[in-house]
Design an enzyme around this catalytic site. Structure first.
Site, short mmCIF file in Angstrom:
data_model
loop_
_atom_site.label_atom_id
_atom_site.label_comp_id
_atom_site.label_asym_id
_atom_site.label_seq_id
_atom_site.Cartn_x
_atom_site.Cartn_y
_atom_site.Cartn_z
N LYS A 162 22.28 2.89 35.56
CA LYS A 162 22.43 4.00 36.50
C LYS A 162 21.07 4.65 36.76
CE LYS A 162 25.54 7.87 36.56
NZ LYS A 162 26.52 8.59 35.72
N SER B 227 27.04 17.84 37.49
CA SER B 227 25.72 17.49 38.04
C SER B 227 25.89 16.69 39.34
CB SER B 227 24.93 16.65 37.04
OG SER B 227 24.73 17.36 35.85
N HIS C 100 26.49 23.11 31.49
CA HIS C 100 25.92 22.53 30.26
C HIS C 100 25.33 23.63 29.38
CE1 HIS C 100 25.14 18.76 32.88
NE2 HIS C 100 26.07 18.40 32.00
N ARG D 143 36.38 20.90 30.92
CA ARG D 143 36.50 21.72 32.13
C ARG D 143 37.94 21.86 32.59
NH1 ARG D 143 32.03 18.19 35.11
NH2 ARG D 143 33.36 16.70 34.04
O1 PNS Z 1 27.24 13.51 31.10
P1 PNS Z 1 28.09 12.29 30.91
O2 PNS Z 1 27.56 11.14 31.75
O3 PNS Z 1 29.55 12.55 31.15
O4 PNS Z 1 27.94 11.86 29.35
C1 PNS Z 1 28.63 10.75 28.81
C2 PNS Z 1 28.06 10.40 27.43
C3 PNS Z 1 26.58 10.07 27.55
C4 PNS Z 1 28.23 11.58 26.51
C5 PNS Z 1 28.85 9.20 26.86
O5 PNS Z 1 28.89 8.20 27.82
C6 PNS Z 1 28.23 8.66 25.58
O6 PNS Z 1 28.42 9.22 24.53
N1 PNS Z 1 27.47 7.54 25.72
C7 PNS Z 1 26.75 6.96 24.60
C8 PNS Z 1 27.23 5.53 24.34
C9 PNS Z 1 28.44 5.54 23.43
O7 PNS Z 1 28.38 6.00 22.31
N2 PNS Z 1 29.56 5.04 23.99
C10 PNS Z 1 30.81 4.99 23.29
C11 PNS Z 1 31.60 6.27 23.47
S1 PNS Z 1 33.13 6.21 22.60
#
Ligand code: PNS
Length: 162
Positions: free
Chosen positions: A41, A127, A17, A90
């Protein structure tokens, strides 16, 4: 001000990150780190703890603002006038879902997503894996900042003592 957001769960922040946030901080005037609140979660660290660890480890970059967010990322962007999401890729396996989210987010609000190829040193890093390896006593000290490592070892010991 040219702004971008680096979104994620950051439970906890890893060197992977940090690599992406640092590189974004060189391309934009301000980088917002958006820590997603996911009510479904239960994390290892609370949102406040994650934010504190990100603030501490990103302090040297000088232009990183860390906030939590609930709901759609595009709303977070709209409220702060952020036109770009920066994400690390990644491996090819990341691409399918990331492409869907990028297309959805652009369709919802016009916000662009910029993909940064992760440093090969961290291409396997997440993570989730860090937590799993650490929970079985594996050495993850080279994969996360020292302060995060200390807090992770403490938290795992607290959980084990319950
Ligand atoms: O670290 P992660 O869990 O892979 O992050 C995922 C995250 C938080 C970036 C993604 O789930 C997100 O943007 N969530 C916010 C809700 C949202 O906007 N959802 C629609 C995405 S198209």
């Amino acid at each position: 001000m040219r702004r971008a957001v680096c979104p994620g769960s950051f439970d906890p922040i890893t060197n992977g990150h940090l690599d992406i946030i640092e590189r974004a901080s060189k391309l934009y005037d301000v980088v917002h780190v958006a820590v997603a609140i996911n009510k479904n979660k239960q994390g290892l660290f609370s949102i406040e703890e994650r934010i504190a660890l990100i603030e501490e480890t990103c302090a040297p970059y000088g232009n990183v603002v860390v906030e939590s967010h609930q709901g759609l990322l595009v709303d977070f962007c709209r409220e702060r006038n952020i036109p770009a999401i920066v994400k690390g890729l990644r491996a090819v396996s990341d691409f399918d879902y990331e492409l869907q989210m990028a297309q959805m987010n652009r369709g919802l609000s016009g916000v662009e997503t910029l993909f940064v190829p992760t440093s090969p040193t961290y291409s396997f890093l997440s993570s989730t894996l860090v937590k799993e390896v650490a929970s079985y006593g594996g050495d993850v000290s080279h994969l996360i900042p020292a302060v995060v490592h200390r807090r992770l070892v403490e938290r795992i010991a607290e959980r084990a003592a319950r």
